[in-house]
Design a protein around this motif. Structure first.
Motif, mmCIF file in Angstrom:
data_model
loop_
_atom_site.group_PDB
_atom_site.id
_atom_site.type_symbol
_atom_site.label_atom_id
_atom_site.label_comp_id
_atom_site.label_asym_id
_atom_site.label_seq_id
_atom_site.Cartn_x
_atom_site.Cartn_y
_atom_site.Cartn_z
ATOM 1 N N MET A 161 -6.476 -1.341 5.587
ATOM 2 C CA MET A 161 -5.368 -2.103 6.178
ATOM 3 C C MET A 161 -5.760 -3.568 6.371
ATOM 4 O O MET A 161 -4.946 -4.474 6.129
ATOM 5 N N TYR B 213 3.686 -1.036 3.937
ATOM 6 C CA TYR B 213 3.236 0.322 3.597
ATOM 7 C C TYR B 213 4.441 1.169 3.207
ATOM 8 O O TYR B 213 5.446 1.197 3.917
ATOM 9 N N LYS C 242 1.092 5.373 0.656
ATOM 10 C CA LYS C 242 0.427 6.492 1.328
ATOM 11 C C LYS C 242 1.346 7.706 1.245
ATOM 12 O O LYS C 242 2.523 7.622 1.636
ATOM 13 N N GLU D 131 0.847 -1.200 0.000
ATOM 14 C CA GLU D 131 0.000 0.000 0.000
ATOM 15 C C GLU D 131 0.883 1.251 0.000
ATOM 16 O O GLU D 131 1.857 1.333 0.741
#
Length: 608
Positions: A93, A106, A75, A73
């Motif tokens: 999540m 992440y 961010k 992921e």
């Protein structure tokens, strides 16, 4: 598979046939190297895989675009999100953790399109605090793997961070990876495992390995002759959990959210059949090839490398005993390994791991790209680079995703019998791997085939995984099952325990498409070989070679085999590995000549 892998099985001095046209080494110094950009758009799946493989470089501030699937992921920043946004992020999540079977990575400071923007020191701290809050909300923990500065023209330094999220285990559902340990005799395999799992360094005379041996003659000779299992755990924060604090196996299982199960195999050539059985039957996720720094590639090293490649088990290399050698000797051994790995039969890309950053990169690339082969240089006496090996084990992701796991669990139960014991006050116990389905205490299954092709009914008593009690066994997990007063004489290695609804088929004869890897003369009808197919190990006769009178080294053909002792349960598509003396070959089952479907034994009918 390239037939030239036969080079690894033949006789020779271990230097292979050069490295022309093969990719050069991965340079470990820059943990963020650039991958080709075209590869990221073929499909969602390839995009997800590429996202894991890709490493940004300092001069190209881009990752591939974020994939919808997978456990990665991106961010940009997580600064002061609203309550609604926090709930959305927590759901996201959970999805990423589910995709990675309890693990997610992440990348903070990265836009969804893959651009490495970076964050200021303050924003990074705030984002990590928010990530920690999110992880607590879903019952997980976080560990920062590494932080890197982004090269741009701004005066304020900007960083990106790579963070590992791991779910705290509930109901013993830890992530379990199996690692087969290969290598020549006296290369230090058992000692290395003893040091990793016991938490104490070796004294230079093999003290660390004593806890791993199962027989008196192993202790006396110092040579492993049987298959033993050792466990190394990591908790949700990425800290090592082993026997160092007088823990029992049960305590390790309770506090670990990720478990590495080492399958310690024999290095001596006379125990080769045991080593092959361990590789084919226990379905390891990865193989660790241990090479002694002072002897280099010797004995069965090339053969073990060839076996792992033939069975398509991803392999990484550990050079042990570096405390006994000069730096130049270690470098010579590394160069020798690089030559063998680059030769046409292997086509591997060696990656020497010399820092924590390298270990993180190696773990992520190794699981996704079959060609990357990390090389570690360690010492079990001085402890040199053992921390890098632990970082590697902590981060390495599972090969299968949650979807594949779910599909296997929805199939009917099939458990492969690899070991049989008699335990006082418990009765008959079988050890093995659940290939598909779900197995619970009290389940009714059938086991077979017997010499006459029958299956016997039985009931599962208790279940244990890694020496601790377990109520439910899921596909892909290894365990021991108590069968109560079931007659042990009716069982043998190579049997399967299946759901009665499966209607299992058994055979005396099967066809396989094979490649003859190495043979001194010619391979023809009437030749006898030992066949390994999963947990099946039996002598079979070549009944026919279709389209050819005989086979020579490197040639392919469809061959009809016939078992000589008893029928076996086989599936089309299963990998076949056969051997006899120096003769070796691999292939897969193309057709099973079924002789019967499930028939309960006479005694079972009488009881009914």
């Amino acid at each position: 598979m390239d037939a030239r892998v036969s080079d690894l099985f033949g006789s020779g001095n271990g230097h292979g046939s050069g490295s022309q046209g093969v990719a050069s080494n991965v340079k470990p110094g820059n943990a963020y190297g650039l991958a080709p950009k075209k590869a990221c758009v073929k499909s969602k799946k390839s995009k997800a895989r590429f996202a894991r493989n890709f490493k940004p470089s300092n001069n190209t501030p881009y990752l591939p675009p974020e994939a919808e699937e997978g456990n990665i992921e991106y961010k940009l920043k997580l600064v002061n999100p609203t309550q609604y946004r926090l709930e959305h992020l927590a759901t996201q999540m959970k999805w990423r953790l589910q995709e990675g079977r309890g693990e997610a990575v992440y990348q903070i400071g990265v836009e969804d399109n893959g651009m490495l923007v970076g964050l200021s020191e303050e924003d990074m701290r705030t984002s990590l605090r928010t990530l920690h809050k999110l992880a607590e909300k879903v019952g997980a923990d976080i560990a920062v793997l590494r932080q890197r500065e982004v090269d741009d023209d701004s005066d304020v330094p900007r960083k990106i961070a790579e963070v590992l999220i791991r779910k705290v285990p509930d109901d013993q559902q830890f992530l379990d990876l199996r690692v087969a340990v290969l290598g020549n005799v006296d290369s230090g395999k058992s000692t290395l495992l003893g040091v990793l799992t016991q938490g104490e360094l070796d004294n230079g005379r093999g003290r660390a390995r004593l806890n791993l041996f199962r027989h008196l003659h192993e202790i006396q000779t110092g040579r492993t002759s049987s298959i033993s299992f050792e466990i190394l755990g990591f908790n949700s924060k990425g800290e090592v959990v082993n026997y160092s604090e007088s823990r029992t196996a049960e305590e390790i299982c309770e506090s670990a959210s990720k478990m590495i199960t080492f399958i310690d195999l024999a290095g001596h050539h006379k125990y080769l059949k045991t080593t092959i059985f361990g590789l084919t039957s226990y379905c390891p996720d990865f193989a660790m090839l241990v090479v002694s720094a002072n002897t280099g590639i010797a004995g069965t090293t090339r053969e073990h490398l060839g076996l792992a490649m033939a069975l398509k088990v991803p392999i990484f290399i550990v050079i042990s005993k570096v405390d006994l050698c000069t730096r130049s000797t270690v470098e010579r051994t590394v160069r020798q390994l690089e030559r063998v790995l680059k030769q046409p039969g292997c086509n591997k890309v060696p990656m020497v791991v010399s820092s924590t950053d390298d270990a993180v990169t190696a773990a992520q690339q190794f699981a996704q790209s079959p060609n990357i082969t990390p090389i570690f240089t360690v010492s079990s006496v001085s402890g040199e680079s053992l921390d890098l090996l632990k970082v590697f084990f902590n981060i390495i992701p599972p090969l299968s995703n949650s979807k594949e796991q779910e599909e296997l669990m929805q199939q009917l139960t099939e458990f492969q019998v690899d070991e049989i014991y008699t335990v006082p006050e418990v009765g008959t116990v079988v050890g093995g791997t659940l290939y598909s389905g779900i197995c619970r205490e009290g389940d009714n299954l059938v086991v077979g085939p017997t010499d006459s092709g029958q299956f016997h009914k039985l009931t599962i008593g208790s279940i244990q995984r890694n020496r601790s009690a377990c109520r439910v066994l899921r596909a892909g997990q290894a365990a021991t099952l108590a069968l109560g007063d079931f007659d042990r004489s009716l069982l043998r290695k190579g049997m399967v325990m299946v759901s009665p609804e499966m209607d299992p088929t058994i055979c005396w004869m099967f066809e396989a498409e094979i490649v003859l890897l190495f043979h001194a003369k010619t391979f023809h009808k009437g030749f006898q070989v030992t066949v390994h197919i999963g947990n099946v190990r039996q002598t079979a006769t070549v009944e026919a070679v279709y389209g050819k009178a005989e086979l020579r080294t490197g040639e392919k053909a469809v061959v009809l085999f016939k078992f000589i002792k008893h029928p076996e349960y086989l599936k089309v598509g299963a990998k076949v590995l056969f051997r006899e003396g120096v003769t070796k070959g691999i292939g897969h089952v193309t057709k099973v000549q079924s002789i019967a479907h499930y028939r309960p034994s006479q005694s079972d009918d009488d009881e009914a």
